[in-house]
Design a protein around this motif. Structure first.
Motif, PDB file in Angstrom:
ATOM      1  N   ARG A 467       0.824  -1.209   0.000  1.00  0.00           N
ATOM      2  CA  ARG A 467       0.000   0.000   0.000  1.00  0.00           C
ATOM      3  C   ARG A 467       0.851   1.248   0.000  1.00  0.00           C
ATOM      4  O   ARG A 467       0.561   2.224  -0.678  1.00  0.00           O
ATOM      5  CB  ARG A 467      -0.934  -0.025   1.195  1.00  0.00           C
ATOM      6  CG  ARG A 467      -1.909  -1.190   1.119  1.00  0.00           C
ATOM      7  CD  ARG A 467      -2.884  -1.161   2.242  1.00  0.00           C
ATOM      8  NE  ARG A 467      -3.630   0.086   2.242  1.00  0.00           N
ATOM      9  CZ  ARG A 467      -4.523   0.402   3.167  1.00  0.00           C
ATOM     10  NH1 ARG A 467      -4.737  -0.424   4.154  1.00  0.00           N
ATOM     11  NH2 ARG A 467      -5.171   1.533   3.099  1.00  0.00           N
ATOM     12  N   THR A 470       2.460   2.174  -3.424  1.00  0.00           N
ATOM     13  CA  THR A 470       1.638   2.766  -4.482  1.00  0.00           C
ATOM     14  C   THR A 470       1.496   4.268  -4.316  1.00  0.00           C
ATOM     15  O   THR A 470       0.723   4.898  -5.031  1.00  0.00           O
ATOM     16  CB  THR A 470       0.239   2.121  -4.509  1.00  0.00           C
ATOM     17  OG1 THR A 470      -0.361   2.275  -3.219  1.00  0.00           O
ATOM     18  CG2 THR A 470       0.339   0.661  -4.867  1.00  0.00           C
ATOM     19  N   ASP A 471       2.257   4.847  -3.387  1.00  0.00           N
ATOM     20  CA  ASP A 471       2.270   6.302  -3.255  1.00  0.00           C
ATOM     21  C   ASP A 471       2.776   6.913  -4.558  1.00  0.00           C
ATOM     22  O   ASP A 471       3.539   6.314  -5.305  1.00  0.00           O
ATOM     23  CB  ASP A 471       3.180   6.711  -2.096  1.00  0.00           C
ATOM     24  CG  ASP A 471       3.224   8.202  -1.917  1.00  0.00           C
ATOM     25  OD1 ASP A 471       4.231   8.794  -2.298  1.00  0.00           O
ATOM     26  OD2 ASP A 471       2.235   8.772  -1.409  1.00  0.00           O
ATOM     27  N   ASP A 472       2.380   8.135  -4.818  1.00  0.00           N
ATOM     28  CA  ASP A 472       2.761   8.800  -6.064  1.00  0.00           C
ATOM     29  C   ASP A 472       4.263   8.884  -6.258  1.00  0.00           C
ATOM     30  O   ASP A 472       4.758   9.027  -7.366  1.00  0.00           O
ATOM     31  CB  ASP A 472       2.160  10.204  -6.115  1.00  0.00           C
ATOM     32  CG  ASP A 472       0.646  10.173  -6.302  1.00  0.00           C
ATOM     33  OD1 ASP A 472       0.011  11.192  -6.009  1.00  0.00           O
ATOM     34  OD2 ASP A 472       0.131   9.120  -6.721  1.00  0.00           O
ATOM     35  N   GLN A 476       3.814   4.244  -9.789  1.00  0.00           N
ATOM     36  CA  GLN A 476       3.642   2.855 -10.187  1.00  0.00           C
ATOM     37  C   GLN A 476       2.327   2.724 -10.963  1.00  0.00           C
ATOM     38  O   GLN A 476       1.250   3.015 -10.432  1.00  0.00           O
ATOM     39  CB  GLN A 476       3.603   1.958  -8.960  1.00  0.00           C
ATOM     40  CG  GLN A 476       3.401   0.493  -9.252  1.00  0.00           C
ATOM     41  CD  GLN A 476       4.647  -0.126  -9.857  1.00  0.00           C
ATOM     42  OE1 GLN A 476       5.708   0.472  -9.830  1.00  0.00           O
ATOM     43  NE2 GLN A 476       4.526  -1.308 -10.408  1.00  0.00           N
ATOM     44  N   LEU A 478      -1.078   1.097 -12.733  1.00  0.00           N
ATOM     45  CA  LEU A 478      -1.952  -0.031 -12.417  1.00  0.00           C
ATOM     46  C   LEU A 478      -1.722  -1.151 -13.416  1.00  0.00           C
ATOM     47  O   LEU A 478      -1.444  -0.926 -14.583  1.00  0.00           O
ATOM     48  CB  LEU A 478      -3.414   0.400 -12.453  1.00  0.00           C
ATOM     49  CG  LEU A 478      -3.827   1.430 -11.400  1.00  0.00           C
ATOM     50  CD1 LEU A 478      -5.287   1.798 -11.592  1.00  0.00           C
ATOM     51  CD2 LEU A 478      -3.598   0.903  -9.996  1.00  0.00           C
ATOM     52  N   ALA A 489      -5.354  -4.016  -9.561  1.00  0.00           N
ATOM     53  CA  ALA A 489      -3.997  -3.476  -9.520  1.00  0.00           C
ATOM     54  C   ALA A 489      -3.122  -4.398  -8.688  1.00  0.00           C
ATOM     55  O   ALA A 489      -3.578  -4.983  -7.710  1.00  0.00           O
ATOM     56  CB  ALA A 489      -4.006  -2.080  -8.916  1.00  0.00           C
ATOM     57  N   SER A 490      -1.884  -4.541  -9.077  1.00  0.00           N
ATOM     58  CA  SER A 490      -0.941  -5.338  -8.312  1.00  0.00           C
ATOM     59  C   SER A 490       0.429  -4.681  -8.398  1.00  0.00           C
ATOM     60  O   SER A 490       0.682  -3.856  -9.265  1.00  0.00           O
ATOM     61  CB  SER A 490      -0.877  -6.776  -8.846  1.00  0.00           C
ATOM     62  OG  SER A 490      -0.455  -6.774 -10.198  1.00  0.00           O
ATOM     63  N   ILE A 491       1.273  -5.073  -7.501  1.00  0.00           N
ATOM     64  CA  ILE A 491       2.619  -4.508  -7.489  1.00  0.00           C
ATOM     65  C   ILE A 491       3.593  -5.591  -7.065  1.00  0.00           C
ATOM     66  O   ILE A 491       3.288  -6.415  -6.197  1.00  0.00           O
ATOM     67  CB  ILE A 491       2.707  -3.289  -6.538  1.00  0.00           C
ATOM     68  CG1 ILE A 491       4.085  -2.643  -6.630  1.00  0.00           C
ATOM     69  CG2 ILE A 491       2.386  -3.678  -5.099  1.00  0.00           C
ATOM     70  CD1 ILE A 491       4.173  -1.303  -5.934  1.00  0.00           C
ATOM     71  N   LEU A 504      -3.463  -5.395  -4.830  1.00  0.00           N
ATOM     72  CA  LEU A 504      -3.771  -4.242  -4.000  1.00  0.00           C
ATOM     73  C   LEU A 504      -5.196  -4.269  -3.467  1.00  0.00           C
ATOM     74  O   LEU A 504      -5.489  -3.686  -2.419  1.00  0.00           O
ATOM     75  CB  LEU A 504      -3.525  -2.950  -4.782  1.00  0.00           C
ATOM     76  CG  LEU A 504      -2.056  -2.700  -5.113  1.00  0.00           C
ATOM     77  CD1 LEU A 504      -1.909  -1.415  -5.905  1.00  0.00           C
ATOM     78  CD2 LEU A 504      -1.226  -2.636  -3.850  1.00  0.00           C
ATOM     79  N   ARG A 508      -5.803  -3.348   0.404  1.00  0.00           N
ATOM     80  CA  ARG A 508      -6.415  -2.067   0.756  1.00  0.00           C
ATOM     81  C   ARG A 508      -7.620  -2.237   1.662  1.00  0.00           C
ATOM     82  O   ARG A 508      -8.754  -1.984   1.282  1.00  0.00           O
ATOM     83  CB  ARG A 508      -6.797  -1.314  -0.506  1.00  0.00           C
ATOM     84  CG  ARG A 508      -5.584  -0.757  -1.231  1.00  0.00           C
ATOM     85  CD  ARG A 508      -5.962  -0.105  -2.532  1.00  0.00           C
ATOM     86  NE  ARG A 508      -4.790   0.534  -3.138  1.00  0.00           N
ATOM     87  CZ  ARG A 508      -4.758   0.938  -4.394  1.00  0.00           C
ATOM     88  NH1 ARG A 508      -5.803   0.780  -5.174  1.00  0.00           N
ATOM     89  NH2 ARG A 508      -3.658   1.514  -4.864  1.00  0.00           N
TER      90      ARG A 508
END
Length: 639
Positions: A467, A470-472, A476, A478, A489-491, A504, A508
């Motif tokens: 989480r 995914t900050d600006d 990153q 989507l 969305a995943s990271i 995500l 979240r």
């Protein structure tokens, strides 16, 4: 009353003394080495004097420089704190000889208790019970071995001038005695300049109980009750509390009376601690509690005594040193509630408790009632001194309440990138046996890996990291978006050698909070599990779960760790090579000791990772080495 005080110490104890001196209207002078030029105690004092290079032997241990600093600044008195020169009778005499006030016991009292063998003889004469052992003048290896055989194993070898867990070795069998004696003597010589030892019978269920005593120049001596310091790792205290769990009033009265007799036997003035070892195999009993040694100074764990008695021991020290009597009589002192203290060390439990040094980019001690520290965020942990970052102290109406408060403080502690033992402390405090008061000095060793927090982050920790990632700041995009399906969305994140693709939507469950432009987040691992917190550190994510830190990065960036799999023996920290046991071309076996590195006041043996041949040897005894320096290379058998 003293009006200007020089503090011959550093770190948290210097800050502690400065605080009380300021409250009393006493001006303070700090001393500092090169490494401490921007240290907290230097900035807090009214004046500061540079006394030399970073190694303590060239600065804090040079009495002439400290006395000169006092004379230069017009200080009337010198407070030694603890460690360094605090129990050095020659330094105390030199301070007095220079016309200054020594905030501590008389030099002859320090000498009387400074050597453990002589102190035990003195205590026997004073009617204080003493542990069976050998304190003779014959220091030959043959005589010591014969005495150990007669006492019976296990036996404890102790440096006569020791302290702080240095120069101590437990020997379980006769065949191990020679090597243990050699190691103990070497460490004692390096730490105290004296390699003489004594022997004690090893008590199988030992509790470490100590009594705070205080004397003055008018012949008064009082005690301020006992502390329990049984939670130790390698003879170094970790968690201390007051009063001692399971101590009944009759036993307390006897042990405290014995402590007062011990102090009077050496005409004691100022703050001191009488340390006892208790055979707790059948609970605490007065006839099974034996004198170990006296610490002729203020103790690291003195805050717990202050919390239960309402006394400021540093104020008492300054008043007594100024010629005043002890402020309270024995009948005016009482125990109120329970206090407990944890020592937060800069060390990594998951890597064998190796010291961790470097900058303190992020530092939050959590909700402790009292924090004693000599560092702050933006500072650093130096490789030159003791690795303690802080003492976290909590008070409660009873023991359970105090433990709960300290557990909350430890769990809320956040330190990065320096590693700490906070997660280890959390597990110890919350263990069933500790809460039940089932303690002895072998508690930590017996618990073993159960007290070591996992080096691998839990699912909740991964979710917090995802989480925050995914900050600006990460920009990153989507992934997995389709026109005819709900957006997903995943990271991909990496931590250590593991990489995960985090969904995500699953991560979240809450909201990322932003304070002062910095994203922060907390999530509970399970309904009854730890709270996980985290923050962004540039392009890395740092999370904390019950005091343990975990680092993440975008998987594309990757991470890696050096290992000994290729046979390279690297220095795990900066230090000094004090022994080299092999030569190039030697055949070695897995686990065989190759070198000994001394760092952070401790010896660390570096061993062969597998059977093989020493093909390179880049270290020699006496050499200073840096972290990750290759000291030797072992080539496996058959290659």
């Amino acid at each position: 009353m003293i009006t200007k005080l020089l503090i011959a110490n550093r770190g948290e104890i210097a800050c502690r003394i400065i605080r009380t001196a300021r409250e009393m209207g006493i001006a303070t002078v700090a001393v500092y080495s090169d490494a401490d030029a921007r240290a907290l105690h230097v900035r807090q004092a009214d004046e500061a004097v540079h006394i030399g290079p970073s190694p303590a032997a060239e600065s804090y241990l040079v009495g002439e420089k400290i006395i000169a600093a006092a004379q230069q600044t017009g200080a009337q008195a010198i407070h030694p704190g603890y460690g360094f020169l605090s129990e050095n009778a020659d330094f105390a005499q030199a301070v007095i000889g220079a016309g200054l006030i020594w905030v501590g016991p008389k030099p002859q009292s320090i000498r009387a208790m400074g050597l453990k063998d002589a102190a035990k003889k003195l205590m026997r004469a004073a009617g204080v019970p003493v542990t069976p052992g050998y304190e003779g003048e014959d220091q030959s290896a043959q005589r010591l071995k014969a005495e150990a055989d007669a006492i019976g194993y296990p036996v404890l070898i102790k440096a006569v001038a020791g302290g702080g867990g240095k120069g101590m070795r437990k020997v379980d069998a006769a065949g191990d005695f020679g090597a243990a004696l050699e190691s103990c003597r070497r460490e004692a010589k390096a730490s105290f300049g004296n390699d003489e030892v004594l022997l004690e019978k090893w008590i199988t269920s030992p509790r470490h109980i100590e009594v705070q005593v205080f004397g003055d120049s008018h012949g008064n001596v009082v005690h301020l009750f006992e502390r329990d310091c049984s939670l130790q790792r390698r003879h170094q205290k970790v968690i201390e509390e007051a009063p001692a769990p399971g101590m009944d009033e009759a036993t307390r009265a006897e042990i405290c009376a014995a402590a007062v007799r011990a102090a009077k036997a050496v005409d004691y003035e100022g703050a001191g601690t009488i340390e006892f070892i208790a055979d707790a195999s059948e609970g605490l009993r007065a006839d099974r509690i034996f004198f170990m040694e006296m610490n002729t100074r203020l103790q690291v764990e003195h805050p717990v005594t202050e919390e239960i008695t309402g006394v400021d021991l540093v104020e008492w020290q300054l008043r007594v040193a100024s010629g005043e009597p002890v402020p309270l009589k024995q009948e005016q002192l009482s125990i109120n509630g329970h206090a407990i203290e944890a020592r937060l060390y800069a060390e990594d439990p998951s890597s064998g408790f190796l010291p961790s040094t470097g900058p303190l980019e992020h530092l939050d001690f959590g909700p402790a009632d009292r924090v004693e520290t000599g560092v702050e965020e933006g500072g650093a942990v130096s490789p030159f001194y003791d690795p303690m970052i802080a003492k976290l102290v909590c008070y409660g109406a009873d023991r359970e309440e105090a433990i709960d408060a300290l557990l909350e403080a430890v769990n809320g502690t956040e330190v990065w990138p320096v590693r700490t033992n906070a997660g280890f402390l959390s597990r110890a405090l919350d263990s069933r046996a500790f809460r039940a008061g089932e303690l002895d000095t072998g508690f930590i060793a017996a618990a073993g890996d159960d007290l070591i927090p996992s080096a691998e982050p839990s699912d909740a920790v991964w979710h917090v990291a995802a989480r925050l990632a995914t900050d600006d700041a990460f920009d990153q995009p989507l992934a997995g978006f389709r026109l005819n399906a709900p957006p997903r969305a995943s990271i991909a994140l990496a931590s250590g050698s593991e990489t995960r693709l985090i969904d995500l939507a699953a991560a979240r469950a809450g909201t990322v909070a932003v304070e002062d432009g910095v994203p922060d987040f907390e999530e509970t691992d399970t309904d009854d599990g730890p709270v996980v917190t985290g923050y962004l550190d540039g392009e890395e994510i740092v999370t904390f779960a019950s005091g343990t830190a975990y680092r993440f990065s975008l998987a594309a960036r990757g991470t890696g760790h050096a290992s000994a799999a290729d046979g390279a023996i690297v220095a795990p920290m900066p230090g000094k090579v004090i022994a080299v046991d092999v030569a190039e071309g030697d055949t070695v076996t897995a686990g065989q000791r190759l070198l000994v590195l001394e760092a952070m006041k401790m010896e660390h043996a570096l061993t062969a990772p597998f059977d093989g041949t020493v093909t390179e040897l880049a270290a020699s005894a006496g050499a200073q080495v840096q972290v990750e320096a290759v000291l030797a290379v072992v080539e496996p058998v058959g290659e």
